[in-house]
Enzyme design. Sequence first.
Site, mmCIF file in Angstrom:
data_model
loop_
_atom_site.group_PDB
_atom_site.id
_atom_site.type_symbol
_atom_site.label_atom_id
_atom_site.label_comp_id
_atom_site.label_asym_id
_atom_site.label_seq_id
_atom_site.Cartn_x
_atom_site.Cartn_y
_atom_site.Cartn_z
ATOM 1 N N ASN A 1 2.255 -4.591 -6.180
ATOM 2 C CA ASN A 1 1.327 -5.684 -5.895
ATOM 3 C C ASN A 1 0.087 -5.416 -6.735
ATOM 4 O O ASN A 1 -0.691 -4.525 -6.423
ATOM 5 C CB ASN A 1 0.989 -5.701 -4.397
ATOM 6 C CG ASN A 1 -0.090 -6.719 -4.064
ATOM 7 O OD1 ASN A 1 -0.472 -7.531 -4.914
ATOM 8 N ND2 ASN A 1 -0.591 -6.676 -2.827
ATOM 9 N N LYS B 1 -2.461 -7.210 -7.092
ATOM 10 C CA LYS B 1 -3.693 -7.797 -6.526
ATOM 11 C C LYS B 1 -4.449 -8.531 -7.648
ATOM 12 O O LYS B 1 -3.801 -9.106 -8.510
ATOM 13 C CB LYS B 1 -4.523 -6.710 -5.840
ATOM 14 C CG LYS B 1 -3.661 -5.922 -4.837
ATOM 15 C CD LYS B 1 -4.423 -5.035 -3.920
ATOM 16 C CE LYS B 1 -3.456 -4.332 -2.978
ATOM 17 N NZ LYS B 1 -4.118 -3.497 -1.984
ATOM 18 N N HIS C 1 -0.490 -10.896 3.318
ATOM 19 C CA HIS C 1 -1.061 -9.568 3.039
ATOM 20 C C HIS C 1 -2.338 -9.398 3.865
ATOM 21 O O HIS C 1 -3.079 -10.352 4.077
ATOM 22 C CB HIS C 1 -1.357 -9.445 1.538
ATOM 23 C CG HIS C 1 -1.701 -8.049 1.144
ATOM 24 N ND1 HIS C 1 -2.962 -7.525 1.338
ATOM 25 C CD2 HIS C 1 -0.946 -7.051 0.618
ATOM 26 C CE1 HIS C 1 -2.962 -6.257 0.928
ATOM 27 N NE2 HIS C 1 -1.750 -5.946 0.498
ATOM 28 N N GLU D 1 -5.148 -8.287 3.153
ATOM 29 C CA GLU D 1 -6.378 -8.734 2.479
ATOM 30 C C GLU D 1 -6.531 -10.240 2.619
ATOM 31 O O GLU D 1 -7.652 -10.753 2.737
ATOM 32 C CB GLU D 1 -6.343 -8.303 1.000
ATOM 33 C CG GLU D 1 -6.604 -6.804 0.875
ATOM 34 C CD GLU D 1 -5.928 -6.135 -0.316
ATOM 35 O OE1 GLU D 1 -5.502 -6.828 -1.257
ATOM 36 O OE2 GLU D 1 -5.831 -4.885 -0.282
ATOM 37 N N GLU E 1 2.375 -2.431 6.377
ATOM 38 C CA GLU E 1 1.245 -1.869 5.643
ATOM 39 C C GLU E 1 0.093 -1.603 6.611
ATOM 40 O O GLU E 1 -0.686 -2.517 6.912
ATOM 41 C CB GLU E 1 0.770 -2.852 4.573
ATOM 42 C CG GLU E 1 1.801 -3.176 3.516
ATOM 43 C CD GLU E 1 1.154 -3.551 2.189
ATOM 44 O OE1 GLU E 1 1.506 -2.923 1.199
ATOM 45 O OE2 GLU E 1 0.284 -4.443 2.160
ATOM 46 N N GLY F 1 -5.392 1.348 -0.067
ATOM 47 C CA GLY F 1 -6.466 1.633 -1.020
ATOM 48 C C GLY F 1 -7.389 2.763 -0.596
ATOM 49 O O GLY F 1 -8.456 2.951 -1.168
ATOM 50 N N SER G 1 -1.212 3.266 -0.013
ATOM 51 C CA SER G 1 -1.414 4.508 -0.779
ATOM 52 C C SER G 1 -0.104 5.210 -1.156
ATOM 53 O O SER G 1 -0.051 6.441 -1.172
ATOM 54 C CB SER G 1 -2.362 5.456 -0.028
ATOM 55 O OG SER G 1 -3.639 4.871 0.133
HETATM 56 P P1 13P Z 1 -2.455 0.650 -2.230
HETATM 57 O O1 13P Z 1 -1.120 1.157 -2.679
HETATM 58 O O2 13P Z 1 -3.460 0.541 -3.352
HETATM 59 O O3 13P Z 1 -2.966 1.409 -1.046
HETATM 60 O O4 13P Z 1 -2.222 -0.864 -1.743
HETATM 61 C C1 13P Z 1 -1.195 -1.139 -0.864
HETATM 62 C C2 13P Z 1 -1.035 -2.601 -0.766
HETATM 63 O O5 13P Z 1 -1.867 -3.295 -0.230
HETATM 64 C C3 13P Z 1 0.167 -3.203 -1.374
HETATM 65 O O6 13P Z 1 0.306 -4.527 -0.988
#
Ligand code: 13P
Length: 250
Positions: free
Chosen positions: A9, A11, A94, A96, A166, A172, A212
């Site tokens: 992903n 982002k 997601h 976010e 997740e 992150g 992560s």
């Molecule tokens: P990270 O791997 O950067 O922690 O992000 C995970 C994520 O949100 C994947 O959709």
Amino acid sequence: MRKKIIAGNWKMNMLPNEAIEFIQKLEPLVTDTNNEVILCVPYTDLFYALLTAQQTNIKIGAQNMHFEEKGAYTGEVSAEMLKSINVEYVIIGHSERRAYFAETDETVNKKLKSALKHELKPIVCVGETLESREAGKTQKIITTQTRLALEGINSEDVEKVIIAYEPIWAIGTGKTATAEDAEESIQAIREEIKKIYGQEISKRVIILYGGSVKSSNCKELFTMPDIDGGLVGGASLEPIEFSKIVNYEK
Ligand code: 13P
């Protein structure tokens, strides 16, 4: 046997030229894998990524979509629009998007239905906050999110849905859930699917872990019995690192 899926992903990262270069570098590093390799890229990269990934085993997905078919929804993109340019996957709900763009369990459910209608393969995200985890509410939160996301989805369609667990506190932050914790949560999600659709179907639904994930921790996560691969954020932005995650068995 469920297939392993390793999905990146990106982002809000990567310009089209960077996306093209990334896929050209990744391609020879993942040609031998039996795992499904997916890159979920920004809308502006989709077309370039699809062209560059043609005739490779890299599949392309979007990171969001709107649930309506068409109309006065400035700035939005529908499932049919994604499908029309051959996008194969789409991330839905997601954390976010839930946190910053007011996505709810209800919009997630509507998006899921529209994605399935237009034959996109949805990757639906669920996960708890640190506060909920510390309050011992992890299982309740993620099983409720799962149930509400799947409301009204029939047993034939549910097998086309990929779920990504997740935990928000692991996204992150560099803090990964332990393989045991991730397995326990994913088992709870599978159990919820079993309650709704029965044992056979629950065994066939693919459930990923995200938060992560990197080359140094992916193997212990992906070899857990219920974890079918990963949704990878930061570590999907560098081709060599991402290829190591794709090739985690080697
Ligand atoms: P990270 O791997 O950067 O922690 O992000 C995970 C994520 O949100 C994947 O959709």
